[in-house]
Design a protein around this motif. Structure first.
Motif, mmCIF file in Angstrom:
data_model
loop_
_atom_site.group_PDB
_atom_site.id
_atom_site.type_symbol
_atom_site.label_atom_id
_atom_site.label_comp_id
_atom_site.label_asym_id
_atom_site.label_seq_id
_atom_site.Cartn_x
_atom_site.Cartn_y
_atom_site.Cartn_z
ATOM 1 N N THR A 1 1.685 -6.118 23.017
ATOM 2 C CA THR A 1 0.722 -7.011 22.389
ATOM 3 C C THR A 1 1.388 -7.792 21.267
ATOM 4 O O THR A 1 2.345 -7.316 20.655
ATOM 5 N N SER A 2 0.859 -8.961 21.009
ATOM 6 C CA SER A 2 1.372 -9.774 19.899
ATOM 7 C C SER A 2 0.542 -9.576 18.636
ATOM 8 O O SER A 2 0.872 -10.113 17.583
ATOM 9 N N ASP A 3 -0.525 -8.785 18.728
ATOM 10 C CA ASP A 3 -1.393 -8.514 17.585
ATOM 11 C C ASP A 3 -0.813 -7.375 16.760
ATOM 12 O O ASP A 3 -1.351 -6.262 16.722
ATOM 13 N N ILE A 4 0.291 -7.636 16.105
ATOM 14 C CA ILE A 4 0.988 -6.601 15.354
ATOM 15 C C ILE A 4 1.516 -7.154 14.044
ATOM 16 O O ILE A 4 1.624 -8.365 13.848
ATOM 17 N N ASP A 5 1.835 -6.243 13.152
ATOM 18 C CA ASP A 5 2.606 -6.546 11.951
ATOM 19 C C ASP A 5 3.894 -5.727 12.026
ATOM 20 O O ASP A 5 3.989 -4.747 12.780
ATOM 21 N N ILE A 6 4.888 -6.131 11.232
ATOM 22 C CA ILE A 6 6.190 -5.475 11.253
ATOM 23 C C ILE A 6 6.522 -4.989 9.850
ATOM 24 O O ILE A 6 6.315 -5.706 8.862
ATOM 25 N N ALA A 7 7.016 -3.766 9.743
ATOM 26 C CA ALA A 7 7.549 -3.225 8.494
ATOM 27 C C ALA A 7 8.955 -2.724 8.773
ATOM 28 O O ALA A 7 9.227 -2.209 9.860
ATOM 29 N N ALA A 8 9.844 -2.872 7.802
ATOM 30 C CA ALA A 8 11.241 -2.508 8.062
ATOM 31 C C ALA A 8 11.988 -2.210 6.773
ATOM 32 O O ALA A 8 11.587 -2.622 5.679
ATOM 33 N N SER A 9 13.067 -1.464 6.919
ATOM 34 C CA SER A 9 14.054 -1.218 5.870
ATOM 35 C C SER A 9 15.415 -1.394 6.523
ATOM 36 O O SER A 9 15.491 -1.644 7.728
ATOM 37 N N PRO A 10 16.518 -1.281 5.794
ATOM 38 C CA PRO A 10 17.825 -1.382 6.442
ATOM 39 C C PRO A 10 18.075 -0.327 7.514
ATOM 40 O O PRO A 10 18.940 -0.507 8.373
ATOM 41 N N SER A 11 17.298 0.768 7.521
ATOM 42 C CA SER A 11 17.534 1.872 8.455
ATOM 43 C C SER A 11 16.739 1.775 9.743
ATOM 44 O O SER A 11 17.222 2.161 10.806
ATOM 45 N N PHE A 12 15.507 1.282 9.679
ATOM 46 C CA PHE A 12 14.654 1.278 10.868
ATOM 47 C C PHE A 12 13.519 0.287 10.671
ATOM 48 O O PHE A 12 13.314 -0.273 9.587
ATOM 49 N N ALA A 13 12.763 0.086 11.756
ATOM 50 C CA ALA A 13 11.602 -0.801 11.721
ATOM 51 C C ALA A 13 10.480 -0.180 12.528
ATOM 52 O O ALA A 13 10.707 0.686 13.384
ATOM 53 N N LEU A 14 9.258 -0.614 12.253
ATOM 54 C CA LEU A 14 8.121 -0.133 13.035
ATOM 55 C C LEU A 14 7.095 -1.244 13.182
ATOM 56 O O LEU A 14 7.025 -2.176 12.374
ATOM 57 N N LEU A 15 6.294 -1.149 14.241
ATOM 58 C CA LEU A 15 5.215 -2.079 14.523
ATOM 59 C C LEU A 15 3.897 -1.373 14.244
ATOM 60 O O LEU A 15 3.766 -0.167 14.470
ATOM 61 N N TYR A 16 2.908 -2.118 13.757
ATOM 62 C CA TYR A 16 1.618 -1.497 13.499
ATOM 63 C C TYR A 16 0.502 -2.538 13.529
ATOM 64 O O TYR A 16 0.735 -3.742 13.355
ATOM 65 N N ASN A 17 -0.689 -2.061 13.788
ATOM 66 C CA ASN A 17 -1.909 -2.826 13.585
ATOM 67 C C ASN A 17 -2.949 -1.863 13.032
ATOM 68 O O ASN A 17 -2.592 -0.780 12.560
ATOM 69 N N THR B 1 -1.807 -0.971 5.236
ATOM 70 C CA THR B 1 -0.452 -1.461 4.989
ATOM 71 C C THR B 1 0.548 -0.358 5.289
ATOM 72 O O THR B 1 0.200 0.829 5.295
ATOM 73 N N VAL B 2 1.803 -0.757 5.507
ATOM 74 C CA VAL B 2 2.895 0.190 5.755
ATOM 75 C C VAL B 2 4.119 -0.269 4.975
ATOM 76 O O VAL B 2 4.429 -1.470 4.952
ATOM 77 N N LYS B 3 4.810 0.682 4.334
ATOM 78 C CA LYS B 3 6.051 0.370 3.623
ATOM 79 C C LYS B 3 7.112 1.396 4.006
ATOM 80 O O LYS B 3 6.802 2.578 4.196
ATOM 81 N N CYS B 4 8.383 0.932 4.094
ATOM 82 C CA CYS B 4 9.474 1.760 4.605
ATOM 83 C C CYS B 4 10.486 2.108 3.526
ATOM 84 O O CYS B 4 10.811 1.290 2.659
ATOM 85 N N GLY B 5 11.006 3.340 3.613
ATOM 86 C CA GLY B 5 12.140 3.758 2.812
ATOM 87 C C GLY B 5 13.362 3.911 3.694
ATOM 88 O O GLY B 5 13.456 3.289 4.753
ATOM 89 N N ALA B 6 14.298 4.754 3.281
ATOM 90 C CA ALA B 6 15.534 4.925 4.054
ATOM 91 C C ALA B 6 15.287 5.716 5.334
ATOM 92 O O ALA B 6 15.697 5.308 6.418
#
Length: 386
Positions: A91-107, A128-133
């Motif tokens: 699906t294109s109904d997503i948001d993206i969160a990322a750090s230098p180590s990894f990324a994830l998709l969410y809605n 909301t989603v926020k990423c660490g290492a």
């Protein structure tokens, strides 16, 4: 006999010779400096075009970009912009969160770490989603209307769940660009007077590392430095020592709001604007504060141009972007250089302390905000590389 004619001896006036040589050297240096300034002003900023537009969803990781392209998710390293890697998404109904180590998709209803085979089952509404290492935190709204902060590792296992029964969560985050210290800012309304609490935890050790209580001030921003934690509120700046969680000093900023900050320098730099001031133009205030027990505060004011697109703190300096170019200032407000664009730009965003995201007619570009190193053919070019 004839008298021998004595040869006349010429004496050299060394002081006069040195004076002439000094004047000539000064003139030569002035000519070279003027030539460097003229050639530097005429050289356009180097921009790197990105393979996606401003209309596409995108997120910066520190090393590259994730972005959506229809039914695909793509990643491109900023050093290899012509070699994106893509994968199909459902699906294109997503948001993206990322750090230098990894990324994830969410809605609102699902989470999926990009490197994982299956999505994460979750029963709340994701805000909301926020990423660490190695961990990420998801702020969720439960069925009863309360908020919880759920902490997961990269495999998708929930390792912690924070609830805020005596107040509500104002903000949260990890250390800049992939740190493992998670901080939360909570407003407690159960007491007679409002009280704010900052809690820090080391996700690697799964341990709470600090709890700071703030009274008589509403905290608005948290800035993590190498040794301290700067809390910017409605009336002042408070620096806490990260090792002992104790207050070290305060600096006044009443009537001003934080625009940006830079901690990758010897003295952290904070840029403030007056509350209620127009978005464009106006005056900015440069606060230079020590990351130590004593503030050593220095404050300087600077008038922004009316057409300024943005003012940023980067590596301890102020960087102002207008449609025509980029102007650099020291922490004391002294002009420190200018670079022109080859064509006007329409927008700008700071990605990190050395990279800007530039928009022009809907297209996006990256710019190294550090000025170029001098070349062997430009020995007097006054460009400083970070």
């Amino acid at each position: 006999g004839a008298k021998r004619r004595r040869k006349r001896k010429f004496k050299i006036n060394r002081k006069r010779l040195y004076a002439v040589m000094g004047v000539l050297a000064g003139v030569a240096a002035l000519i070279c400096a003027v030539a460097a300034i003229v050639s530097g002003a005429s050289r356009p900023v180097k921009l790197k075009e990105l393979p996606f537009s401003a209309a596409q969803k995108h997120v910066y990781t520190g090393e590259g970009f994730y972005y959506t392209d229809g039914a695909s998710l793509a990643y491109v390293n900023k050093a290899k912009l012509n070699k994106p890697v893509t994968r199909t998404i459902s699906t294109s109904d997503i948001d993206i969160a990322a750090s230098p180590s990894f990324a994830l998709l969410y809605n609102r209803s699902a989470l999926h770490v990009v490197s994982a085979a299956d999505p994460i089952e979750i029963s709340c509404a994701i805000e909301t989603v926020k990423c660490g290492a190695q961990h990420f935190a998801a702020l969720c709204e439960e069925a009863d209307g309360t908020e919880t902060l759920k902490v997961y590792n990269m495999r998708g296992d929930m390792v912690d769940e924070l609830m805020f029964r005596s107040g509500y969560l104002v903000d949260y985050g990890f250390e800049p660009r992939g740190g493992e210290t998670l901080w939360t800012l909570e407003l407690n309304t159960s007491a007679t007077l409002p009280r704010m609490t900052i809690t820090t935890s080391d996700r690697q050790r799964h341990a709470t590392t600090g709890m700071i209580s703030i009274q008589n001030m509403i905290a608005e921003n948290i800035v993590c430095s190498q040794k301290g934690l700067f809390v910017i509120g409605t009336s002042g700046i408070i620096r806490y020592d990260r090792a002992t969680n104790t207050e070290k000093y305060r600096a006044m900023c009443y009537g001003r709001r934080l625009i940006d900050s830079s901690t990758q320098c010897s003295k952290p730099l904070f840029i403030f604007a007056e509350r209620g001031a127009p978005e464009k133009g106006g005056t900015v205030f440069l606060y230079s504060l020590a990351d130590d027990d004593v503030a050593d505060t220095a404050i300087h004011a600077l008038q922004l141009p009316e057409n300024a697109l943005g003012a940023f703190a980067m590596k301890g300096r102020l960087v102002i972007v207008t449609p025509e170019g980029v102007t650099y200032y020291t922490a004391t407000g002294k002009k420190d250089g200018y670079r022109a664009f080859d064509a006007p730009v329409t927008g700008v965003e700071r990605l990190d302390e050395k990279t800007l995201l530039i928009e022009r007619a809907g297209m996006l570009y990256t710019m190294n905000a550090g000025r170029e190193r001098r070349t062997p053919y430009e020995p007097y070019r006054f460009y400083y590389a970070w």
